[in-house]
Design an enzyme around this catalytic site. Structure first.
Site: not given
Ligand code: S3P
Length: 438
Positions: A26-27, A172, A319, A346, A392
């Site tokens: 996904k990321s 993020q 996650d 989250k 999740r």
């Molecule tokens: C993600 C970063 C994480 C993660 C999220 C996806 C990303 O969040 O928990 O599910 O794709 O960059 P944070 O940046 O808030 O830690």
């Protein structure tokens, strides 16, 4: 499904057996869609994830004038270059996706137009100060509701490079600033307290951006166009983690998950499981499009031990904490998770949700401000639980359900579509059934 379509009934499984592939990470998928949209040329993406979060990102990019076409297993994106996006005619809806809102804000802050980002009731409660303040230092003009909450109104314009130390490790936020940095005058430097997932850095370098990474500091020089590429998106480790966790616990299980992304900034969960005594092997290791990929084999083991996990490790398995909490219920002794306060902001407050729901199933979990203390109970019992509308949490409860005695009903399990639309089909394929206990 039970009477109400959104509820799901799960009975205990005898073991998990088989081979499978996950949908794309996904990321990495979010980043590929956004970066391909602002690249020069046409990109082809193989293996995109198609959960609801990704659909939100694609819809936002289309509303910004980007042409996205699907052809079988490929997605083609006609890049607009750094300056080619158009002003959207309406509000951009990021739905449930924090990644979409935060990363896209970095890009929109530099555009020569006005845009508004909103999301669902969960996203509108999540903290945006963490991007509004540093983007503001770069010269972005962003308005929000009280408390820096979305909707965010952005009047884009010229940005300047800054040096910024993130107060909390967040991929993020880091990504938002790096993408803004592509447009900024001079060099933008971002430093993290602990390493978080580095997909943006890897992808930017794969696309020929002017980026340099040295230990915890990343520098990007603005003004250079990035190049379209053909992307392969590896299987989603965070999705695979649910089956890996389940198979590690459930006696007689043996599961192989092929072509999963095993980027070291994402695989903290594997290290923790191995420390707990799980039998895990990585084979067919490869590097594709600057990301590490491997097949993961996991076999159940008769005894898992509780562990202590602390702050520095948390961003590398953030996650996976929901599934780790389930696994820890079956380990011998205590598992202590510390420094994970981020879980409270989250899609829901995951610390509270896990404590409340797993304790309903007979777990012994003590809530802590920044984590939880789990006393391995060796068993769980099926009952009615609630997803908290968090994908999740719902998947962790589903795995708890197959490990538990009796029947579990998860209320509002439909949110799993956010990141893993074929979760139930995949689970069904690898699970054996265990006679119900009274
Ligand atoms: C993600 C970063 C994480 C993660 C999220 C996806 C990303 O969040 O928990 O599910 O794709 O960059 P944070 O940046 O808030 O830690």
């Amino acid at each position: 499904m039970t009477g109400k379509m959104a509820d799901r009934m799960i009975v205990a499984s005898s073991s998990l057996q088989g081979k499978m592939k996950m949908l794309g990470d996904k990321s990495i998928s979010h980043r590929a869609v956004i970066l391909a949209s602002i690249a020069q040329g046409k990109s082809c993406i193989e293996g995109i994830q198609e959960g609801k979060d990704l659909l939100a990102t694609m819809q936002c990019m289309q509303n910004l004038g980007v042409q996205i076409e699907e052809d079988g297993k490929y997605l083609f994106i006609e890049g607009k270059g750094l300056r080619g996006l158009k002003e959207p005619e309406d509000i951009l809806n990021c739905q449930n996706s924090g990644t979409t809102m935060r990363i896209l804000s970095g890009v929109l802050s530099a555009q020569n137009f006005y845009s508004v980002l909103t999301g669902d009731i969960s996203l509108r409660k999540r903290p945006m100060e963490r991007i509004v303040l540093p983007l503001g230092k770069m010269g972005a003009r962003i308005w929000s509701r009280k408390g820096y909450l979305a909707p965010l109104s952005i009047k884009g314009g010229a940005l300047r490079g800054i040096e910024y130390s993130l107060p909390v490790a967040s991929a993020q936020v880091k990504s938002s600033l790096l993408l803004a940095g592509l447009y900024a005058e001079g060099v933008s430097r971002v430093k993290e307290p602990y390493p978080s997932r580095d997909h943006t850095e890897r992808m930017l370098s794969f696309m020929d951006a002017d980026i340099h990474v040295d230990s915890s500091r990343i520098a990007v020089r603005g003004g250079k166009e990035i190049k379209a590429r053909d992307f392969f998106i590896p299987g989603d480790f965070s999705a695979a983690a649910f089956f890996i966790g389940g198979a590690a616990v459930l006696e007689g299980s043996r599961v192989k998950i092929e072509k999963v992304g095993v980027n070291p900034t994402r695989c903290g969960f594997l290290e923790i499981l191995i420390e707990m005594g799980a039998k895990i092997k990585l084979c067919n290791r490869n590097i594709i499009c600057n990301e590490e990929v491997a097949d993961i084999e996991v076999e159940s083991t008769s005894k898992l031990q509780g562990v202590k996990v602390n702050k520095e490790k948390v961003p590398r398995f953030l996650d996976e904490i929901p599934i780790l909490a389930v696994v820890a219920c079956f380990a011998e002794g205590k598992t202590l998770i510390e420094g994970a306060k981020e879980l409270r902001v989250k899609e829901t407050d995951r610390i509270k949700a896990l404590c409340v729901e797993l304790n309903k199933m007979g777990a012994r979990i003590e809530e802590r401000e920044d984590g939880m203390l789990i006393q391995g109970a060796g068993k769980l019992k099926g009952t009615e639980v609630y997803s908290w509308e968090d994908h999740r949490i719902a998947m962790a409860l589903a795995i708890a359900g197959i490990l538990a005695q009796g029947t579990t009903v998860i209320h509002n399990a439909r949110c799993i579509d956010i990141s893993f639309p074929d979760f139930w089909e995949k689970l069904e394929k690898i699970r054996g059934r265990r006679p119900r206990m009274r």
